[in-house]
Design an enzyme around this catalytic site. Structure first.
Site, PDB file in Angstrom:
ATOM      1  N   HIS A 180      -3.968  15.585  60.386  1.00 22.98           N
ATOM      2  CA  HIS A 180      -3.900  14.129  60.238  1.00 22.98           C
ATOM      3  C   HIS A 180      -2.551  13.722  59.628  1.00 22.98           C
ATOM      4  O   HIS A 180      -2.464  13.314  58.467  1.00 22.98           O
ATOM      5  CB  HIS A 180      -5.063  13.713  59.343  1.00 22.98           C
ATOM      6  CG  HIS A 180      -5.424  12.263  59.359  1.00 22.98           C
ATOM      7  ND1 HIS A 180      -4.528  11.253  59.115  1.00 22.98           N
ATOM      8  CD2 HIS A 180      -6.623  11.673  59.591  1.00 22.98           C
ATOM      9  CE1 HIS A 180      -5.166  10.089  59.176  1.00 22.98           C
ATOM     10  NE2 HIS A 180      -6.431  10.320  59.467  1.00 22.98           N
ATOM     11  N   GLU A 280      -1.670  12.215  65.015  1.00 21.00           N
ATOM     12  CA  GLU A 280      -2.501  13.356  64.651  1.00 21.00           C
ATOM     13  C   GLU A 280      -2.685  14.306  65.831  1.00 21.00           C
ATOM     14  O   GLU A 280      -3.149  13.907  66.895  1.00 21.00           O
ATOM     15  CB  GLU A 280      -3.861  12.869  64.164  1.00 21.00           C
ATOM     16  CG  GLU A 280      -3.747  11.809  63.061  1.00 21.00           C
ATOM     17  CD  GLU A 280      -5.063  11.111  62.784  1.00 21.00           C
ATOM     18  OE1 GLU A 280      -6.111  11.797  62.814  1.00 21.00           O
ATOM     19  OE2 GLU A 280      -5.057   9.890  62.558  1.00 21.00           O
TER      20      GLU A 280
END
Length: 306
Positions: A180, A280
Site C-alpha cells: 500500500h 498500490e
C-alpha cells in the site's frame, strides 16, 4: 529516538552490521539503515517501510506527520502490508472472504510483529528480510496457516519489496494483498499516473462500477480504483517522477481520500490529501491468488527513478 534494550529475539548480532542498527521510535522497534548512499527505516510491527531516500534527497515515501507508533496501531504512510486480505472483507471474492473472521479491513499483517530473518550489507546495497508465521495465533481473525516472508532491497537506484506467501495448510489458500505505497506530491491536482491508459478498472466510489481508463489518471477529488493491470506505472508530480515496476501482480490500486474522507481519517491531517497519493501493487478483486499446500507466490515492486 533512543536505543532499545528490549529487542525482539533474533540470532543475528548487530555487531556484524555496518549500516543497520536498532532504534525505538515511539513505542515501536525499528531498524534504521544509515548507508553512505541512502537511508531507510523499517518497523518490525507490520514489516513497515516508513522511510527511504538516497543521500541528500527528500523522502521518496509519504508519511503522515500525525502517524502514531504504537503497538496494534497501523502506521499512516510509508508502505503498509495488506495481507492476507486487501480492503473490506465483504468486498473480497467468496474464496478469500470465507477464511476471514473479522470486519476489519486490510488483514492483520500490518499490525503484527514480524521476525527479523536476515541482514545483508555491501558497499552498494542493504537487504533485510522479515517473516510472519500466520498460525493459530491469528485464529480469531483468520482461518489458515501461511508464512509471509518480505525482503527489502535498498540501493541508490531505489528500493524493492518482495513479499512471498507460502501455504502451510493442507487445503488450498485463497488470499488477496497489497503493498500500500504512499507517495508524496506538492500538488495532487497537478499530479498524474501514467501506464494505466488502456486498462479497465473497478470504481469503488461509483457502486463498484466497471469502467475504462482513457489517458493518464488525474485527481479531482476522492479516488479509489482497482485497475486490471500489473504493468509499470509512472507517477508524475510537479517536483519529479517515480516509476513503480511490479512482479506477481495483475492489479493496481490508485487512491486519494479527497477532502471529505480525509477529515474523518485517523492520524491524517485534514488537508494532507493535497500532498499524497497511493499507488498500490496488489493482488486484489479478481486478481486474488490461490495456493495449494506448499506452494508460494511472490508479490513485489521496485520503486525507482523515471
Amino acid at each position: 529516538m533512543s536505543e532499545s534494550s528490549n529487542r525482539p529475539p533474533t540470532s543475528l548480532s548487530p555487531g556484524q552490521w555496518s549500516f543497520t542498527r536498532w532504534n525505538t521510535i515511539g513505542q515501536l522497534e525499528a531498524l534504521e539503515i544509515h548507508h553512505p548512499l541512502f537511508r531507510a527505516i523499517i518497523f518490525l510491527q507490520g514489516a513497515h517501510l516508513a522511510h527511504f531516500a538516497p543521500q541528500d534527497e527528500a523522502d521518496w515515501l509519504w508519511l503522515s506527520n500525525r502517524a502514531r507508533f504504537e503497538p496494534g496501531r497501523a502506521i499512516r504512510g510509508g508502505i503498509p502490508i495488506c495481507w492476507p486480505w486487501f480492503g473490506d472483507p465483504a468486498k473480497n471474492p467468496p474464496e478469500v472472504r470465507k477464511r476471514i473472521r473479522t470486519d476489519a479491513a486490510h488483514g492483520f499483517a500490518r499490525t503484527a510483529l514480524w521476525k527479523l530473518e536476515d541482514v545483508q550489507e555491501s558497499a552498494h546495497e542493504v537487504e533485510i528480510s522479515l517473516s510472519l508465521d500466520a498460525n493459530e495465533d491469528f485464529a480469531d481473525t483468520w482461518n489458515g496457516h501461511a508464512l509471509a516472508l518480505i525482503t527489502f532491497s535498498f540501493s541508490v537506484r531505489g528500493c524493492q519489496l518482495a513479499l512471498t506467501t507460502t501455504n502451510l495448510d493442507s487445503s488450498p489458500l485463497s488470499f488477496s494483498q497489497a503493498l500500500h505505497t504512499y507517495l508524496p506530491t506538492t500538488d495532487i491536482t497537478r499530479t498524474r499516473v501514467l501506464g494505466l491508459g488502456t486498462s479497465n478498472y473497478t470504481d469503488t466510489l461509483k457502486d463498484w462500477a466497471y469502467c475504462s481508463q482513457e489517458g493518464p489518471v488525474y485527481f479531482d477529488g476522492e479516488t479509489d480504483r482497482i485497475y486490471e493491470s500489473g504493468e509499470p506505472v509512472t507517477i508524475v508530480t510537479p517536483s519529479g517522477s517515480r516509476k513503480l515496476t511490479a512482479v506477481g501482480s495483475d492489479s493496481t490500486v490508485v487512491w486519494n481520500p479527497g477532502p471529505d474522507k480525509a477529515a474523518g481519517l485517523s492520524d491524517f491531517p485534514d488537508t494532507a490529501w493535497k500532498n499524497m497519493l497511493c499507488v498500490e501493487t496488489a493482488n486484489a478483486a479478481g486478481d486474488y491468488r490461490v495456493l495449494n499446500e506448499g506452494q508460494s507466490h511472490t508479490l513485489g515492486v521496485f520503486i525507482g527513478r523515471k
